[in-house]
Design a protein around this motif. Structure first.
Motif, PDB file in Angstrom:
ATOM      1  N   GLU A 358       0.835  -1.200   0.000  1.00  0.00           N
ATOM      2  CA  GLU A 358       0.000   0.000   0.000  1.00  0.00           C
ATOM      3  C   GLU A 358       0.879   1.264   0.000  1.00  0.00           C
ATOM      4  OE1 GLU A 358      -2.992   0.575  -0.624  1.00  0.00           O
ATOM      5  OE2 GLU A 358      -3.069   2.685   0.018  1.00  0.00           O
ATOM      6  N   TYR A 359       1.947   1.236   0.795  1.00  0.00           N
ATOM      7  CA  TYR A 359       2.885   2.369   0.785  1.00  0.00           C
ATOM      8  C   TYR A 359       3.482   2.554  -0.611  1.00  0.00           C
ATOM      9  CZ  TYR A 359       3.106   2.869   5.892  1.00  0.00           C
ATOM     10  OH  TYR A 359       2.825   3.111   7.203  1.00  0.00           O
ATOM     11  N   MET A 360       3.844   1.431  -1.233  1.00  0.00           N
ATOM     12  CA  MET A 360       4.453   1.511  -2.562  1.00  0.00           C
ATOM     13  C   MET A 360       3.467   2.123  -3.555  1.00  0.00           C
ATOM     14  SD  MET A 360       6.671  -1.867  -3.134  1.00  0.00           S
ATOM     15  CE  MET A 360       7.790  -2.576  -1.971  1.00  0.00           C
ATOM     16  N   ARG A 361       2.196   1.714  -3.425  1.00  0.00           N
ATOM     17  CA  ARG A 361       1.173   2.234  -4.346  1.00  0.00           C
ATOM     18  C   ARG A 361       1.063   3.759  -4.200  1.00  0.00           C
ATOM     19  NH1 ARG A 361      -4.115   3.304  -4.909  1.00  0.00           N
ATOM     20  NH2 ARG A 361      -4.347   3.418  -2.650  1.00  0.00           N
ATOM     21  N   ARG A 362       1.099   4.200  -2.928  1.00  0.00           N
ATOM     22  CA  ARG A 362       0.989   5.640  -2.690  1.00  0.00           C
ATOM     23  C   ARG A 362       2.213   6.395  -3.222  1.00  0.00           C
ATOM     24  NH1 ARG A 362      -0.508   6.492   3.288  1.00  0.00           N
ATOM     25  NH2 ARG A 362      -1.339   4.395   3.487  1.00  0.00           N
ATOM     26  N   LEU A 365       1.689   6.901  -6.778  1.00  0.00           N
ATOM     27  CA  LEU A 365       0.729   7.979  -7.056  1.00  0.00           C
ATOM     28  C   LEU A 365       1.350   9.362  -6.854  1.00  0.00           C
ATOM     29  CD1 LEU A 365      -2.587   6.627  -5.469  1.00  0.00           C
ATOM     30  CD2 LEU A 365      -2.018   6.905  -7.895  1.00  0.00           C
ATOM     31  N   MET A 366       2.278   9.448  -5.898  1.00  0.00           N
ATOM     32  CA  MET A 366       2.923  10.741  -5.632  1.00  0.00           C
ATOM     33  C   MET A 366       4.021  11.060  -6.632  1.00  0.00           C
ATOM     34  SD  MET A 366       3.315  10.446  -1.554  1.00  0.00           S
ATOM     35  CE  MET A 366       3.921  12.088  -1.305  1.00  0.00           C
ATOM     36  N   GLY A 367       4.300  10.130  -7.527  1.00  0.00           N
ATOM     37  CA  GLY A 367       5.336  10.380  -8.538  1.00  0.00           C
ATOM     38  C   GLY A 367       6.749  10.168  -8.009  1.00  0.00           C
ATOM     39  N   ILE A 368       6.858   9.436  -6.885  1.00  0.00           N
ATOM     40  CA  ILE A 368       8.199   9.185  -6.338  1.00  0.00           C
ATOM     41  C   ILE A 368       8.742   7.840  -6.845  1.00  0.00           C
ATOM     42  CG2 ILE A 368       9.432   8.724  -4.154  1.00  0.00           C
ATOM     43  CD1 ILE A 368       7.589  10.911  -2.931  1.00  0.00           C
ATOM     44  N   PHE A 369       7.857   6.862  -6.960  1.00  0.00           N
ATOM     45  CA  PHE A 369       8.235   5.570  -7.552  1.00  0.00           C
ATOM     46  C   PHE A 369       7.669   5.462  -8.965  1.00  0.00           C
ATOM     47  CE2 PHE A 369       8.720   2.520  -3.621  1.00  0.00           C
ATOM     48  CZ  PHE A 369       9.859   3.218  -3.264  1.00  0.00           C
ATOM     49  N   ASN A 370       8.427   4.780  -9.803  1.00  0.00           N
ATOM     50  CA  ASN A 370       7.910   4.352 -11.101  1.00  0.00           C
ATOM     51  C   ASN A 370       7.701   2.859 -11.030  1.00  0.00           C
ATOM     52  OD1 ASN A 370       7.484   6.070 -13.233  1.00  0.00           O
ATOM     53  ND2 ASN A 370       9.684   6.306 -13.650  1.00  0.00           N
ATOM     54  N   THR A 371       6.624   2.351 -11.629  1.00  0.00           N
ATOM     55  CA  THR A 371       6.532   0.890 -11.667  1.00  0.00           C
ATOM     56  C   THR A 371       6.374   0.452 -13.111  1.00  0.00           C
ATOM     57  OG1 THR A 371       4.147   0.888 -11.455  1.00  0.00           O
ATOM     58  CG2 THR A 371       5.402   0.700  -9.412  1.00  0.00           C
ATOM     59  N   MET A 372       6.835  -0.753 -13.369  1.00  0.00           N
ATOM     60  CA  MET A 372       6.815  -1.270 -14.743  1.00  0.00           C
ATOM     61  C   MET A 372       6.660  -2.773 -14.610  1.00  0.00           C
ATOM     62  SD  MET A 372       9.922  -0.476 -17.323  1.00  0.00           S
ATOM     63  CE  MET A 372      11.169  -1.656 -16.895  1.00  0.00           C
ATOM     64  N   GLN A 373       5.859  -3.357 -15.499  1.00  0.00           N
ATOM     65  CA  GLN A 373       5.753  -4.814 -15.481  1.00  0.00           C
ATOM     66  C   GLN A 373       6.982  -5.392 -16.152  1.00  0.00           C
ATOM     67  OE1 GLN A 373       3.446  -7.049 -14.197  1.00  0.00           O
ATOM     68  NE2 GLN A 373       2.854  -5.184 -13.116  1.00  0.00           N
ATOM     69  N   SER A 374       7.541  -6.445 -15.585  1.00  0.00           N
ATOM     70  CA  SER A 374       8.692  -7.054 -16.247  1.00  0.00           C
ATOM     71  C   SER A 374       8.207  -7.664 -17.552  1.00  0.00           C
ATOM     72  CB  SER A 374       9.305  -8.119 -15.365  1.00  0.00           C
ATOM     73  OG  SER A 374       8.419  -9.187 -15.258  1.00  0.00           O
ATOM     74  N   GLY A 375       9.130  -7.853 -18.472  1.00  0.00           N
ATOM     75  CA  GLY A 375       8.762  -8.258 -19.826  1.00  0.00           C
ATOM     76  C   GLY A 375       8.113  -9.625 -19.889  1.00  0.00           C
ATOM     77  N   LYS A 376       7.421  -9.814 -21.015  1.00  0.00           N
ATOM     78  CA  LYS A 376       6.751 -11.097 -21.189  1.00  0.00           C
ATOM     79  C   LYS A 376       7.777 -12.201 -21.396  1.00  0.00           C
ATOM     80  CE  LYS A 376       2.648  -8.933 -22.863  1.00  0.00           C
ATOM     81  NZ  LYS A 376       2.032  -8.353 -24.033  1.00  0.00           N
ATOM     82  N   LEU A 387      13.113   4.673  -8.906  1.00  0.00           N
ATOM     83  CA  LEU A 387      12.845   6.034  -8.426  1.00  0.00           C
ATOM     84  C   LEU A 387      12.669   6.940  -9.638  1.00  0.00           C
ATOM     85  CD1 LEU A 387      15.574   6.217  -5.646  1.00  0.00           C
ATOM     86  CD2 LEU A 387      13.106   6.229  -5.264  1.00  0.00           C
ATOM     87  N   THR A 388      11.878   8.004  -9.485  1.00  0.00           N
ATOM     88  CA  THR A 388      11.667   8.896 -10.637  1.00  0.00           C
ATOM     89  C   THR A 388      12.756   9.956 -10.734  1.00  0.00           C
ATOM     90  OG1 THR A 388      10.240  10.212  -9.229  1.00  0.00           O
ATOM     91  CG2 THR A 388       9.148   8.664 -10.708  1.00  0.00           C
ATOM     92  N   PHE A 389      13.710   9.931  -9.785  1.00  0.00           N
ATOM     93  CA  PHE A 389      14.749  10.960  -9.798  1.00  0.00           C
ATOM     94  C   PHE A 389      16.097  10.290  -9.562  1.00  0.00           C
ATOM     95  CE2 PHE A 389      12.278  10.592  -5.962  1.00  0.00           C
ATOM     96  CZ  PHE A 389      13.225  10.188  -5.025  1.00  0.00           C
ATOM     97  N   PRO A 390      17.175  10.948  -9.997  1.00  0.00           N
ATOM     98  CA  PRO A 390      18.479  10.304  -9.819  1.00  0.00           C
ATOM     99  C   PRO A 390      18.929  10.292  -8.363  1.00  0.00           C
ATOM    100  CG  PRO A 390      18.720  12.441 -10.883  1.00  0.00           C
ATOM    101  CD  PRO A 390      17.261  12.209 -10.725  1.00  0.00           C
ATOM    102  N   VAL A 391      19.668   9.259  -8.020  1.00  0.00           N
ATOM    103  CA  VAL A 391      20.167   9.132  -6.655  1.00  0.00           C
ATOM    104  C   VAL A 391      21.492   9.875  -6.528  1.00  0.00           C
ATOM    105  CG1 VAL A 391      21.170   7.460  -5.047  1.00  0.00           C
ATOM    106  CG2 VAL A 391      19.054   6.928  -6.256  1.00  0.00           C
ATOM    107  N   SER A 392      21.610  10.649  -5.478  1.00  0.00           N
ATOM    108  CA  SER A 392      22.902  11.292  -5.216  1.00  0.00           C
ATOM    109  C   SER A 392      23.219  11.110  -3.736  1.00  0.00           C
ATOM    110  CB  SER A 392      22.835  12.779  -5.546  1.00  0.00           C
ATOM    111  OG  SER A 392      21.893  13.397  -4.695  1.00  0.00           O
ATOM    112  N   GLN A 393      24.452  11.312  -3.391  1.00  0.00           N
ATOM    113  CA  GLN A 393      24.847  11.183  -1.988  1.00  0.00           C
ATOM    114  C   GLN A 393      24.065  12.185  -1.140  1.00  0.00           C
ATOM    115  OE1 GLN A 393      26.734   8.741  -0.816  1.00  0.00           O
ATOM    116  NE2 GLN A 393      26.083   9.550   1.171  1.00  0.00           N
ATOM    117  N   GLU A 394      23.882  13.371  -1.731  1.00  0.00           N
ATOM    118  CA  GLU A 394      23.159  14.445  -1.050  1.00  0.00           C
ATOM    119  C   GLU A 394      21.737  13.987  -0.688  1.00  0.00           C
ATOM    120  OE1 GLU A 394      22.942  17.609  -3.761  1.00  0.00           O
ATOM    121  OE2 GLU A 394      22.408  19.108  -2.254  1.00  0.00           O
TER     122      GLU A 394
END
Ligand SMILES: Nc1ncnc2c1ncn2[C@@H]1O[C@H](COP(=O)(O)OP(=O)(O)OP(=O)(O)O)[C@@H](O)[C@H]1O
Length: 412
Positions: A358-362, A365-376, A387-394
């Motif tokens: 449920e947390y992941m779903r939210r 919805l907030m645009g923080i996670f991207n989800t994709m079905q793995s290929g057929k 993640l929808t944004f690049p990871v940095s140490q900061e």
């Protein structure tokens, strides 16, 4: 001249820091590719079997690496030069670059290949398999070989049917031919997509994997200086400005190591200088350009501030995975596993499975996670999280700080 024509005419003729701004365009192919010599050499070694014994094997190579690491430009430069050098040795080789994001189906991919070969195919009625047969016959008649690069191959794998993936990849199991005239270069951002494929497909693809690492700040500095020379007026860009862009984007300094983003920032710095009628691009212009480009990222940082503890722990779990495995998306089960470890570390009781989902779903919805079905083509379908944004140490430090603050406020 009257208003507003005077303003327009004036601005039209105002001096510019640019000499040839097209050379900063993403489509421009530079003559030099700093820090990709070893990749050009690896590609040549991988494909030289075509020269040793033309038609004996169909070479398959995978290029993988994060966005903006030069996968496309390096393969294009390689294809162009390699085919010319091979032609001088008397072997007819054509390089064909297809973008699977643009050509979204096997049918469109085959049409694109035929078009690049200047081969006219009846517009309707033929299956992709039949078109491939026509292509192969054409190559036979001309005694030609081709390297097909399938760029953004991730898209094809996640959207196509198993049947189409099989056909394209296992081409020579399906086509009865004496000489194998087609070799492939697959470009994928995330190598995990290959490792979860069916063994029968994986074995045809993943024989030779070439990894493109994110650029360090020194590497970006060299790439940017090259563009400064060809796109800007002499002495129009200060060294400080270039160093700043290289340092904010360099992977070793917590940036994403993305050359595209760095070149875009350089271009915007120049535009800002022009709009201020400044004859030089200063550090201040580079900083302004950087903050405009990163505005989107800062909006996300703002949203993170309001997340509850366990959502933050989930974000932290994905950040850990990105850093540990140097890729971008992960099966949902793996994220949950890492989340449990993160909870342990912060001495928090992990939430139950359904609650975590449920947390992941939210977060999606907030645009923080991207989800994709793995290929057929993968064994069993699973949801991949990124993640929808690049990871940095900061960013990592920021999340850790937010988690710490929430835990403290709970204890009070
Ligand atoms: N070594 C390099 N030297 C000069 N320019 C480079 C180099 N690497 C990348 N670039 C430039 O950076 C931009 C992005 O490169 P490219 O499109 O090849 O990246 P990519 O890895 O294919 O990214 P994506 O996965 O997003 O498609 C292009 O403008 C390209 O010309």
């Amino acid at each position: 001249m009257s208003y507003p024509d005077d303003i327009i005419a004036n601005s039209l003729n105002s001096p510019s820091v640019f000499k040839d701004s097209y050379k900063l365009n993403p489509d421009y192919i530079p003559e030099k590719l700093p820090h990709r010599d070893s990749k050009l050499s690896e590609l040549t070694i991988a494909f030289r079997d075509i020269v040793a014994d033309p038609g004996k094997t169909s070479v398959r190579v995978v290029i993988t690496g994060r966005t903006g690491t030069g996968k496309t430009v390096t393969s294009m430069v390689f294809g162009d030069r390699f085919s010319k050098i091979i032609r001088e040795k008397g072997i007819k080789l054509q390089y064909i670059h297809v973008n699977c994001h643009k050509q979204r189906t096997l049918y469109l991919i085959t049409q694109d290949i035929a078009e690049q070969l200047k081969l006219s195919i009846p517009p309707r009625g033929l299956s992709s398999q039949e078109v491939f047969k026509i292509i192969h016959d054409y190559l036979d008649r001309r005694n030609m070989h081709i390297i097909i690069t399938l760029d953004e191959f991730d898209y094809f794998l996640t959207t196509s049917s198993m049947e189409d993936i099989y056909f394209l990849v296992r081409l020579y199991d399906e086509l009865a031919v004496t000489l194998k005239r087609i070799s492939y270069l697959f470009i994928v951002r995330d190598i995990s997509i290959i490792s979860t494929l069916d063994k029968t497909i994986k074995d045809h693809i993943a024989r030779n994997i070439i990894e493109f690492s994110p650029y360090t700040s020194d590497e970006l500095y060299d790439i940017l200086q090259d563009r400064v020379k060809i796109a800007f007026q002499k002495n129009a860009v200060t060294d400080d400005a270039v160093r700043f862009i290289a340092d904010t984007n360099g992977f070793d300094k917590g940036g994403s190591g993305n050359a595209r983003l760095s070149i875009e920032t350089l271009e915007l710095s120049g535009k800002i200088a022009d709009s201020e009628r400044s004859p030089i691009v200063t550090l201040q212009h580079a900083k302004e350009a950087n903050s405009r480009i990163n505005q989107e990222a800062s909006l996300i940082l703002d949203e993170l501030k309001y997340l509850e503890l366990h959502s933050l722990l989930l974000v932290k779990a994905v950040i850990n995975l990105v850093k540990k495995e140097n890729r971008e998306s992960f099966p949902i089960g793996k994220v949950e596993e890492e989340y449990t470890k993160v909870c342990d570390l912060f001495r928090e009781e992990p939430r139950r499975h359904t609650q975590v989902y449920e947390y992941m779903r939210r977060l999606k919805l907030m645009g923080i996670f991207n989800t994709m079905q793995s290929g057929k083509g993968m064994r069993g379908r699973t949801t991949l999280i990124s993640l929808t944004f690049p990871v940095s140490q900061e960013l990592d430090d920021y999340i850790t700080k937010l988690i710490g603050a929430l835990k403290n406020s709970k204890q009070e």
